[in-house]
Design a protein around this motif. Sequence first.
Motif, PDB file in Angstrom:
ATOM      1  N   LEU A 177       0.838  -1.196   0.000  1.00  0.00           N
ATOM      2  CA  LEU A 177       0.000   0.000   0.000  1.00  0.00           C
ATOM      3  C   LEU A 177       0.873   1.245   0.000  1.00  0.00           C
ATOM      4  CD1 LEU A 177      -2.858  -0.772   2.569  1.00  0.00           C
ATOM      5  CD2 LEU A 177      -2.773  -1.240   0.116  1.00  0.00           C
ATOM      6  N   ASP A 178       0.488   2.234  -0.827  1.00  0.00           N
ATOM      7  CA  ASP A 178       1.190   3.507  -0.766  1.00  0.00           C
ATOM      8  C   ASP A 178       0.703   4.274   0.467  1.00  0.00           C
ATOM      9  OD1 ASP A 178      -1.283   4.645  -1.467  1.00  0.00           O
ATOM     10  OD2 ASP A 178      -0.789   4.593  -3.604  1.00  0.00           O
ATOM     11  N   LEU A 179       1.313   5.436   0.739  1.00  0.00           N
ATOM     12  CA  LEU A 179       1.025   6.141   1.990  1.00  0.00           C
ATOM     13  C   LEU A 179      -0.424   6.616   2.104  1.00  0.00           C
ATOM     14  CD1 LEU A 179       4.283   8.118   2.777  1.00  0.00           C
ATOM     15  CD2 LEU A 179       3.400   6.061   3.840  1.00  0.00           C
ATOM     16  N   PRO A 180      -1.025   7.179   1.047  1.00  0.00           N
ATOM     17  CA  PRO A 180      -2.442   7.553   1.190  1.00  0.00           C
ATOM     18  C   PRO A 180      -3.324   6.345   1.529  1.00  0.00           C
ATOM     19  CG  PRO A 180      -1.488   8.654  -0.703  1.00  0.00           C
ATOM     20  CD  PRO A 180      -0.463   7.670  -0.229  1.00  0.00           C
ATOM     21  N   ALA A 181      -3.044   5.205   0.889  1.00  0.00           N
ATOM     22  CA  ALA A 181      -3.835   4.004   1.168  1.00  0.00           C
ATOM     23  C   ALA A 181      -3.581   3.517   2.591  1.00  0.00           C
ATOM     24  CB  ALA A 181      -3.495   2.903   0.164  1.00  0.00           C
ATOM     25  N   ARG A 182      -2.327   3.597   3.040  1.00  0.00           N
ATOM     26  CA  ARG A 182      -2.018   3.200   4.419  1.00  0.00           C
ATOM     27  C   ARG A 182      -2.776   4.067   5.415  1.00  0.00           C
ATOM     28  NH1 ARG A 182       3.948   0.898   5.530  1.00  0.00           N
ATOM     29  NH2 ARG A 182       4.175  -0.352   3.662  1.00  0.00           N
ATOM     30  N   ARG A 183      -2.806   5.363   5.148  1.00  0.00           N
ATOM     31  CA  ARG A 183      -3.483   6.256   6.083  1.00  0.00           C
ATOM     32  C   ARG A 183      -4.978   5.945   6.162  1.00  0.00           C
ATOM     33  NH1 ARG A 183       0.220  10.661   3.480  1.00  0.00           N
ATOM     34  NH2 ARG A 183       1.965  10.663   4.961  1.00  0.00           N
ATOM     35  N   ARG A 184      -5.578   5.562   5.027  1.00  0.00           N
ATOM     36  CA  ARG A 184      -6.990   5.176   5.062  1.00  0.00           C
ATOM     37  C   ARG A 184      -7.177   3.899   5.876  1.00  0.00           C
ATOM     38  NH1 ARG A 184      -6.467   6.954  -0.476  1.00  0.00           N
ATOM     39  NH2 ARG A 184      -7.581   8.911  -0.745  1.00  0.00           N
ATOM     40  N   TYR A 186      -5.190   2.952   8.325  1.00  0.00           N
ATOM     41  CA  TYR A 186      -4.996   3.333   9.732  1.00  0.00           C
ATOM     42  C   TYR A 186      -6.300   3.890  10.313  1.00  0.00           C
ATOM     43  CZ  TYR A 186       0.033   3.235   8.578  1.00  0.00           C
ATOM     44  OH  TYR A 186       1.288   2.871   8.176  1.00  0.00           O
ATOM     45  N   ALA A 187      -7.001   4.720   9.523  1.00  0.00           N
ATOM     46  CA  ALA A 187      -8.256   5.303   9.996  1.00  0.00           C
ATOM     47  C   ALA A 187      -9.290   4.214  10.258  1.00  0.00           C
ATOM     48  CB  ALA A 187      -8.787   6.311   8.973  1.00  0.00           C
ATOM     49  N   THR A 188      -9.325   3.194   9.390  1.00  0.00           N
ATOM     50  CA  THR A 188     -10.244   2.068   9.592  1.00  0.00           C
ATOM     51  C   THR A 188      -9.921   1.335  10.880  1.00  0.00           C
ATOM     52  OG1 THR A 188     -10.542   1.778   7.200  1.00  0.00           O
ATOM     53  CG2 THR A 188     -11.071  -0.110   8.603  1.00  0.00           C
ATOM     54  N   VAL A 189      -8.638   1.115  11.118  1.00  0.00           N
ATOM     55  CA  VAL A 189      -8.213   0.421  12.346  1.00  0.00           C
ATOM     56  C   VAL A 189      -8.612   1.231  13.573  1.00  0.00           C
ATOM     57  CG1 VAL A 189      -6.185  -0.257  13.700  1.00  0.00           C
ATOM     58  CG2 VAL A 189      -6.327  -0.857  11.261  1.00  0.00           C
ATOM     59  N   ARG A 203       5.103  -0.073  11.947  1.00  0.00           N
ATOM     60  CA  ARG A 203       5.161   0.622  13.233  1.00  0.00           C
ATOM     61  C   ARG A 203       3.982   1.586  13.413  1.00  0.00           C
ATOM     62  NH1 ARG A 203       9.860  -0.082  16.000  1.00  0.00           N
ATOM     63  NH2 ARG A 203       9.182   1.594  17.380  1.00  0.00           N
ATOM     64  N   GLU A 204       3.621   2.288  12.340  1.00  0.00           N
ATOM     65  CA  GLU A 204       2.541   3.264  12.474  1.00  0.00           C
ATOM     66  C   GLU A 204       1.211   2.582  12.772  1.00  0.00           C
ATOM     67  OE1 GLU A 204       2.316   6.783  10.130  1.00  0.00           O
ATOM     68  OE2 GLU A 204       4.227   6.355   9.161  1.00  0.00           O
ATOM     69  N   LEU A 205       0.962   1.432  12.172  1.00  0.00           N
ATOM     70  CA  LEU A 205      -0.255   0.693  12.486  1.00  0.00           C
ATOM     71  C   LEU A 205      -0.214   0.212  13.937  1.00  0.00           C
ATOM     72  CD1 LEU A 205      -2.074  -1.891  10.266  1.00  0.00           C
ATOM     73  CD2 LEU A 205      -1.742  -2.335  12.678  1.00  0.00           C
ATOM     74  N   LEU A 206       0.934  -0.296  14.372  1.00  0.00           N
ATOM     75  CA  LEU A 206       1.055  -0.844  15.724  1.00  0.00           C
ATOM     76  C   LEU A 206       1.047   0.241  16.800  1.00  0.00           C
ATOM     77  CD1 LEU A 206       3.673  -3.664  15.052  1.00  0.00           C
ATOM     78  CD2 LEU A 206       1.214  -3.909  15.422  1.00  0.00           C
ATOM     79  N   GLU A 207       1.146   1.509  16.390  1.00  0.00           N
ATOM     80  CA  GLU A 207       0.965   2.604  17.351  1.00  0.00           C
ATOM     81  C   GLU A 207      -0.508   2.967  17.511  1.00  0.00           C
ATOM     82  OE1 GLU A 207       3.074   3.866  19.381  1.00  0.00           O
ATOM     83  OE2 GLU A 207       4.835   2.852  18.581  1.00  0.00           O
ATOM     84  N   ARG A 208      -1.396   2.227  16.840  1.00  0.00           N
ATOM     85  CA  ARG A 208      -2.827   2.512  16.895  1.00  0.00           C
ATOM     86  C   ARG A 208      -3.616   1.373  17.536  1.00  0.00           C
ATOM     87  NH1 ARG A 208      -0.619   5.459  12.838  1.00  0.00           N
ATOM     88  NH2 ARG A 208      -1.691   7.373  12.203  1.00  0.00           N
TER      89      ARG A 208
END
Length: 544
Positions: A177-184, A186-189, A203-208
């Motif tokens: 996933l590119d960064l915009p897709a990752r951020r979406r 992350y928002a779902t999570v 790491r960014e997902l695991l901080e959520r």
Amino acid sequence: MSTSPSPASLTCTSLTYDWPDGTRVFDELQAHFGPGRTGLIGLNGAGKSTLLKLLAGELAPTEGTVTVTGEIGHLPQNVTLQTSLRVDEALGISAARAALHAIEAGDVREEHFAAVGDDWDVEERAAAALDELGLGHIGLDRTIGELSGGESVLLRLAALLLRRPDVLLLDEPTNNLDLPARRRLYATVEAWPGILIAVSHDRELLERVDQIADLRAGGDIVRYGGTLSAYEEALAVEQEAAERMVRAAGADLKRQKRELTDAHLKLARRKRYGQKMWDTKREPKTIMAQRKRQAQVSAGKHRLLHEGRLAEAKERLDEAVEAVRDDDEIRVDLPHTEVPPGRSVFTLRALRMAHGACVQGELEVRGPERIALVGRNGSGKTTLLRTIAGELAPVGGEAEAHVPLRFLPQRLDVLDDGLTVAENVARFAPGVTNNRVRARLARFLFKGAGADQIAGTLSGGERFRATLAALMLAEPAPQLLLLDEPTNNLDLASVRRLTTALESYRGALVVASHDLPFLSAVGVTRTLLMEGGELREGKTGELV
């Protein structure tokens, strides 16, 4: 009196699972997951993906049970969808949608109403789910073959969200996933209301997440409240305590060895004294015989006491050592990889590549630059790397490398699965002796018998290390490394090892990645952005 439905839950009771070859993955695993977000981590090969498949009911336990309250949605690590499928078919709404259109056209047969059920707003919900994940532009009638790999992952997630499951299982969901897709994602999570279990190294997902579940060898799960940062802090405290225990147990073992030696000396002196008394016959024979028997019994008890203490000390040391995690790091301080600052590494001139991507004018890389190659999914980053590596011929223009290079593809398909690790490395360095190959492999944590493992039996992390070793130890030594999404499918320990390896690498580096913490850790000095099918210089921090 009405009762509210029970909250969703997942429970593993004495869960045991064996691979078909008899290898045991889990042995009477006990685990419970209630509402909240859990990051499931562990070394490659620990069984994380296998556990998700067991929870999802896609694998049957050898023994024990998995009890589920609520509906489960599972996003596997490797998403494969038929390219001929339409988007509405992938979302699982094609039958309801066709029936809805038939009713709107005046066909009121009962079978159409049965297909629609209560889902009269199915198209609106599908469009909303797609739009939430950044896929609003694709439409329901397009085929999967028209989508990029990252869009396919998000489409599969959208299909799960449309089902409104109580439990969401995600296996490395940010891969590709590119960064915009990752951020979406992350928002779902962050917004997920039920149970969510995510296997990830992101790491960014695991901080959520609300907690970290550390799946360790043998199938034990150790839980830590909070995010990845909180887990790492707690683990550091555990490691420090474990290392203190090793030092204390080691000191105790030395003391017990000294006491056992002293006890043997004392018993030997007593034995010599008793023999002297016997020889000189200073006491009656019966008394001396009785004393000899008593001395032998006492000596036996004394010896058993100290040997028992010594064995206990050894056991405590073994347990303490086992509690300390293996933090060995890859070392890549190899000769002949250093690139002088002014040396030209590769040049791209008016390059036109397969699938339409291009480089206008001339672009040159000099010296030991560390370049982040970034861009949206499907923009042509992999095509560019393969063209520089010589795997793809340019459609027009030139791509010329001026130094020895190696390319690490996403698929890690460099190894011959039928050969050992040492034999694979030898393929890339045919003039190097076996002893030298093994000495070098030790730098990549393949020591002794580890170098004789068959490549096809390696875990994901081991395969990555073996592939990296084969490329780095090649002759001539690579002065340019091309890495395509190198952190995909790696556990956190392997990502750390890769980072350490690249820190000590003295050649030029081009990394295609969406992993921001990783790019920051390897010390990127220049950014190249692939956008709109064209490569251009990016600004520092312009990572998409």
